[in-house]
Design a protein around this motif. Structure first.
Motif, PDB file in Angstrom:
ATOM      1  N   LYS A  90       0.835  -1.211   0.000  1.00 38.54           N
ATOM      2  CA  LYS A  90       0.000   0.000   0.000  1.00 38.54           C
ATOM      3  C   LYS A  90       0.867   1.258   0.000  1.00 38.54           C
ATOM      4  CE  LYS A  90      -3.969  -2.033   2.430  1.00 38.54           C
ATOM      5  NZ  LYS A  90      -4.739  -2.038   3.703  1.00 38.54           N
ATOM      6  N   THR A  91       1.936   1.222   0.789  1.00 38.49           N
ATOM      7  CA  THR A  91       2.837   2.377   0.849  1.00 38.49           C
ATOM      8  C   THR A  91       3.520   2.595  -0.497  1.00 38.49           C
ATOM      9  OG1 THR A  91       3.242   2.006   3.208  1.00 38.49           O
ATOM     10  CG2 THR A  91       4.849   3.346   2.028  1.00 38.49           C
ATOM     11  N   ARG A  94       1.270   4.289  -2.940  1.00 37.56           N
ATOM     12  CA  ARG A  94       1.156   5.728  -2.697  1.00 37.56           C
ATOM     13  C   ARG A  94       2.400   6.463  -3.208  1.00 37.56           C
ATOM     14  NH1 ARG A  94      -1.526   4.017   2.115  1.00 37.56           N
ATOM     15  NH2 ARG A  94       0.440   3.912   3.226  1.00 37.56           N
ATOM     16  N   LYS A 207      -6.776  15.468   5.267  1.00 38.09           N
ATOM     17  CA  LYS A 207      -5.591  14.941   4.609  1.00 38.09           C
ATOM     18  C   LYS A 207      -4.353  15.170   5.476  1.00 38.09           C
ATOM     19  CE  LYS A 207      -7.840  13.743   0.901  1.00 38.09           C
ATOM     20  NZ  LYS A 207      -8.055  12.317   0.589  1.00 38.09           N
ATOM     21  N   SER A 208      -3.312  14.370   5.192  1.00 35.03           N
ATOM     22  CA  SER A 208      -2.056  14.586   5.904  1.00 35.03           C
ATOM     23  C   SER A 208      -1.426  15.891   5.426  1.00 35.03           C
ATOM     24  CB  SER A 208      -1.094  13.423   5.662  1.00 35.03           C
ATOM     25  OG  SER A 208      -0.603  13.471   4.334  1.00 35.03           O
ATOM     26  N   SER A 278      -8.796   8.935   7.689  1.00 33.97           N
ATOM     27  CA  SER A 278      -7.882   8.545   6.608  1.00 33.97           C
ATOM     28  C   SER A 278      -6.451   9.040   6.806  1.00 33.97           C
ATOM     29  CB  SER A 278      -8.407   9.070   5.263  1.00 33.97           C
ATOM     30  OG  SER A 278      -8.430  10.486   5.260  1.00 33.97           O
ATOM     31  N   GLU A 282      -3.106   7.024   5.460  1.00 27.36           N
ATOM     32  CA  GLU A 282      -2.431   7.703   4.362  1.00 27.36           C
ATOM     33  C   GLU A 282      -0.928   7.779   4.612  1.00 27.36           C
ATOM     34  OE1 GLU A 282      -2.496  12.206   2.552  1.00 27.36           O
ATOM     35  OE2 GLU A 282      -4.406  11.359   3.183  1.00 27.36           O
TER      36      GLU A 282
END
Length: 765
Positions: A90-91, A94, A207-208, A278, A282
């Motif tokens: 997953k990382t 991204r 969001k981050s 999220s 994230e």
């Protein structure tokens, strides 16, 4: 070719190489997760085929257990490995889209040349696992990006400080593997990048902010010095976002000893939990446990009381028209929220050590088995120097022993035979199988009857035993009511006593009573402190009372605390008092004064609504002046609908119609739902969706919207409503509209006319 274009091409070539490496790793991980997943699936399907099962002899039982244990451990290891690889995959996915967001060149003292450091949401090694292609934003060296401009710089590592010079600081905006923007900066985070990020639209999920973390936010994120970290942050200062990045940093920094399950995040409402859900995923981390304080209260007191929630409390205070009742309720809330009331409860608990505990009769089949008087006498026979919870445990053991004796006597009662005659065939079959296992001759009817009698009586006594195990023999409700029979020199004590006792008798508990009741319960029954929580985050901490905070310190005495709040958004009437709750505690206070959420124009306007608003520094992002619309009552909703359509035409997706109360929100919803697609948000809403929302101000805390329409500005007329009005207005990122029909808003009259636009609507648009 210009120098700038040449630099961009060189950087794009590196991005291409890194993305190529990421794709290779994705391919490897995808293949690996398929293989391990297949192995885990095969192990599940063939689990019992590979286990030696033999229960004939004791040695065989041990061998069988060992075989099962080995097979289970092998399966668990495969599933654990698959979970780790899936997370890494997953990382990587991204990173494939946006590998990194910054580059710094750092020339460490003693080295021959600068080293380029590329910073992203996660680390990435080259194919030989020798060099870093990307450094995780949480790595010690990455702090240089957040804390320094080009020039002399240093960063802290576990082995000490590293000194040197930053020769370059470059920022990127990369999407789909392509650099869309790139610029060198001498600031902590260049205004260009912030303008790009902040100029966008609001999302349904927070969001981050790792690419735009400011120096003061970085101090919050990486602080590890103090047991308590208190952050006073202006609306829109990014305190909650930074707190979530802090959780991610702590999980990275202490990955060998800290897991997501060791962090608890207390949030202001269930909707907010959805909004921030999220952020940690994230960043490649699991979500921490999140709950509201009210959810904790309900979890602990479920089945005992109907507990008032803080939103119901606030709603009733906001709509109250009886000044006498309102004054009394406010006095009660204030008193029960303070440390003085906790001291009063503590004194009551001390007195119970010698006398005064109240117990329930233990009743079996409608008759008193062990009376409350007998239980009382037994309790106070124990050594008075023992803490009350220890004596309660001794009492519990005594009661269970007494019940077992009474259970044996009860087997001779006439009702037992009557119940046996009503048993099903399955009960007799169970008795037969039980006696066969014990190698007893089943020819004896007495053996069968003996077993069934024991079973019937045991089943009947089980609820009573469970009551004792759950300490239900203590009458906590009467005990809490008894607290209010004591003398107290508080002026309104008599009224408060009558109201509280009446509520308890109706099995209801006001929000201001819930913490005190739980505290009393824990002091009597004994409650082990929660040692698994190592970090406790409390968002909107200004809305917690001193008693609530003291109770949380009692529950989590070994946890490090991160408190986030804004005194200007303290919408309840029991807020924390900094001068008392931190007395004698090792706490560090950080202040975030710069607001990034709203445009400069909205920021200047909202700052004028509160005392010391001039201390808040709005980010220099241009936009429209806030609009104050005076609308005739008959045209309010037609004007509102037209306004919504205009804002949507501008491209705004997330628009909030904010009202003072939930009652007003419902009225607005009924009047516009036929003409626009709109959602009504109330305290039961668990998920935040994009679109037009109608929401009471007290539920909008922590959330931001492209545009905000305060539909009932006239309704804010009392000084105690100033912070609620400020909270509503500061939710807006790009546009803020305030509707009034009478012009009675106390705070708008104080605002500088140069900080807003006026519009008068007298007919249907």
């Amino acid at each position: 070719m210009s120098e700038e274009l040449k630099k961009k091409q060189e950087e794009q070539q590196r991005v291409n190489l890194v993305v190529k490496e990421i794709k290779e790793k994705i391919k490897q991980h995808a293949g690996l997760t398929d293989v391990i997943g297949s192995e885990a699936k095969y192990l599940k399907e063939t689990f019992w085929e590979d286990v030696t099962v033999n229960l004939d002899e004791p040695d065989d039982v041990i061998e069988t257990f060992t075989s099962m244990k080995q097979q289970a451990e092998l399966l668990a290891e495969r599933e654990r490995s698959k979970g780790i690889i899936d997370q890494q995959l997953k990382t990587l996915l991204r990173l494939e889209d946006s590998p990194y967001f910054a580059r710094i060149d750092f020339h460490e003292d003693g080295e021959s040349s600068p080293e380029p450091i590329y910073i992203g949401i996660a680390s990435l090694m080259d194919k030989n696992n020798e060099d870093f292609l990307i450094y995780d934003w949480r790595a010690p060296i990455s702090s240089l990006y957040y804390d320094y401009s080009p020039g002399e710089a240093e960063y802290k590592t576990p082995s000490g400080m590293i000194h040197g010079e930053m020769t370059l600081k470059r920022q990127f905006m990369i999407k789909n593997g392509l650099i869309s923007a790139m610029f060198d900066t001498g600031l902590t985070i260049g205004d260009q990048m912030l303008q790009e990020v902040l100029g966008g639209q609001a999302n349904a999920k927070m969001k981050s902010i790792v690419a735009t973390i400011q120096k003061e936010q970085n101090a919050l994120i990486r602080n590890e010095k103090n047991q308590i970290l208190v952050v006073q942050g202006a609306a829109g200062s990014g305190k909650t976002s930074a707190a979530l990045q802090r959780a991610a940093f702590l999980l990275y920094r202490h990955r060998d000893t800290l897991q997501a399950s060791n962090i608890l995040f207390l949030s202001p409402n269930p909707l907010f939990n959805s909004y921030v859900a999220s952020v940690l995923p994230e960043l490649g981390e699991e979500n921490t446990e999140q709950m509201t304080y009210q959810e904790y209260l309900k979890r602990r007191l479920s089945g005992s009381f109907d507990i008032e929630d803080p939103f119901k409390q606030l709603e009733e205070l906001l709509i109250s028209s009886d000044s006498h009742d309102l004054t009394r309720r406010l006095e009660e809330i204030q008193y029960k929220s303070q440390i003085a009331f906790k001291v009063f409860v503590d004194e009551f608990i001390v007195s119970l050590s010698n006398k005064g505990l109240i117990f329930n009769d233990l009743v079996f089949l409608g008759r008193k088995l062990i009376g409350s008087e007998e239980i009382y006498q037994q309790f106070y026979q124990y050594d008075h120097t023992l803490p009350i919870p220890n004596r309660i445990q001794l009492l519990q053991e005594w009661l269970l022993k007494e019940i077992r004796q009474l259970e044996k006597k009860e087997r001779k009662a006439s009702w037992v035979q009557e119940e046996i005659e009503l048993l099903d065939r399955e009960d007799y079959l169970e008795a037969f199988q039980h006696l066969q296992k014990k190698d007893e001759e089943f020819t004896e009817v007495e053996q069968e009857e003996k077993y069934l009698i024991k079973k019937v009586v045991s089943q009947r006594f089980r609820p009573l035993k469970n009551q004792v195990k759950k300490l239900k023999f203590i009458d906590l409700k009467k005990l809490y009511a008894e607290l209010f029979s004591r003398d107290n020199d508080t002026l309104f004590w008599k009224d408060m006593r009558e109201k509280t006792i009446s509520e308890i008798q109706q099995n209801t508990l006001s929000y201001e009573d819930a913490t005190a009741f739980l505290y009393l319960k824990d002091q009597i029954e004994g409650r082990k402190t929660n040692g698994s929580i190592k970090h406790l985050f409390i968002d909107e901490a200004q809305d917690y009372s001193p008693f609530q905070f003291a109770y949380l310190r009692y529950l989590f005495p070994y946890s490090k605390l991160t408190l986030l709040g804004d005194i200007n958004q303290a919408i309840y009437w029991h807020s924390l008092d900094r001068s008392t709750i931190f007395a004698g505690e090792e706490a560090e206070f950080l202040t975030l004064t710069k607001s990034y959420r709203s445009t400069k124009q909205i920021g200047q306007f909202t700052a004028s609504l509160i005392p010391n608003g001039h201390l808040i520094e709005p980010f220099d992002r241009e936009g429209e002046l806030p609009l104050i619309k005076t609308v005739e009552e008959d045209y309010l909703y037609s004007s509102l609908i037209a306004d919504i359509h205009d804002l949507q035409q501008k491209g705004f997706k997330n628009i909030a119609i904010i009202s003072k109360t939930a009652r007003k929100s419902t009225i607005v919803y009924k009047n516009v739902k036929e003409n626009i697609t709109v959602s009504l948000i109330d305290k039961t809403t668990l998920k935040y969706e994009e679109g037009v929302q109608i929401i009471p101000a007290y539920l909008a805390k922590g959330i931001e919207f492209d545009a905000v329409i305060v539909i009932d500005a006239d309704d804010y007329q009392m000084e105690r409503e100033r912070k609620l009005f400020y909270t509503a207005c500061t939710r807006a990122m790009h546009e803020l509209h305030l509707y009034q029909t009478k012009g009675t808003n106390l705070f708008l009259k104080e605002a500088d006319p140069l900080d807003y636009r006026l519009e008068v609507t007298e007919k249907t648009i």
